[in-house]
Design a protein around this motif. Structure first.
Motif, PDB file in Angstrom:
ATOM      1  N   MET A 173       0.845  -1.185   0.000  1.00 11.08           N
ATOM      2  CA  MET A 173       0.000   0.000   0.000  1.00 11.08           C
ATOM      3  C   MET A 173       0.890   1.248   0.000  1.00 11.08           C
ATOM      4  N   LYS A 174       0.617   2.133  -0.910  1.00  9.27           N
ATOM      5  CA  LYS A 174       1.428   3.345  -1.058  1.00  9.27           C
ATOM      6  C   LYS A 174       0.909   4.442  -0.135  1.00  9.27           C
ATOM      7  N   ASN A 175       1.830   5.127   0.530  1.00 14.28           N
ATOM      8  CA  ASN A 175       1.451   6.242   1.401  1.00 14.28           C
ATOM      9  C   ASN A 175       0.985   7.416   0.569  1.00 14.28           C
ATOM     10  N   THR A 176       0.022   8.154   1.102  1.00 18.13           N
ATOM     11  CA  THR A 176      -0.360   9.420   0.492  1.00 18.13           C
ATOM     12  C   THR A 176      -0.152  10.508   1.538  1.00 18.13           C
ATOM     13  N   PHE A 177       0.097  11.704   1.085  1.00 17.66           N
ATOM     14  CA  PHE A 177       0.413  12.816   1.952  1.00 17.66           C
ATOM     15  C   PHE A 177      -0.592  13.928   1.745  1.00 17.66           C
ATOM     16  N   GLU A 178      -0.669  14.820   2.695  1.00 13.83           N
ATOM     17  CA  GLU A 178      -1.580  15.950   2.631  1.00 13.83           C
ATOM     18  C   GLU A 178      -0.917  17.111   1.908  1.00 13.83           C
ATOM     19  N   LYS A 213       1.005  14.278  -3.584  1.00 11.85           N
ATOM     20  CA  LYS A 213       0.368  13.336  -2.658  1.00 11.85           C
ATOM     21  C   LYS A 213       1.095  11.989  -2.665  1.00 11.85           C
ATOM     22  N   GLY A 214       1.537  11.557  -3.812  1.00 12.19           N
ATOM     23  CA  GLY A 214       2.230  10.283  -3.927  1.00 12.19           C
ATOM     24  C   GLY A 214       3.741  10.392  -3.854  1.00 12.19           C
ATOM     25  N   ASP A 215       4.278  11.573  -4.174  1.00 13.28           N
ATOM     26  CA  ASP A 215       5.727  11.767  -4.174  1.00 13.28           C
ATOM     27  C   ASP A 215       6.053  13.165  -3.634  1.00 13.28           C
TER      28      ASP A 215
END
Length: 62
Positions: free
Chosen positions: A1-6, A35-37
């Protein structure tokens, strides 16, 4: 599962985004990359240390 960021925009960035009007969705697509990188943007210094900024250009803007 790939992290997502705010993604948080400064008030100036929000104003710039609103000013783009017809290109706003295209600009949001560019910003969504963070969000992904989140390391795609460059690190800022000073009072906003720890924040990253993403620069991009779009056709039809100065």
């Amino acid at each position: 599962m790939k992290n997502t960021f705010e993604i948080r925009l400064t008030r100036n960035a929000e104003k710039d985004l609103i000013a783009l009007k017809d290109l706003m969705n295209e600009a949001l697509d560019e910003l969504t990359v963070l969000k992904g990188d989140p390391y795609k943007g460059h690190a800022l210094k000073g009072s906003i240390y720890g924040v990253r900024s993403l620069e991009f250009s779009m056709k039809g803007t100065a």
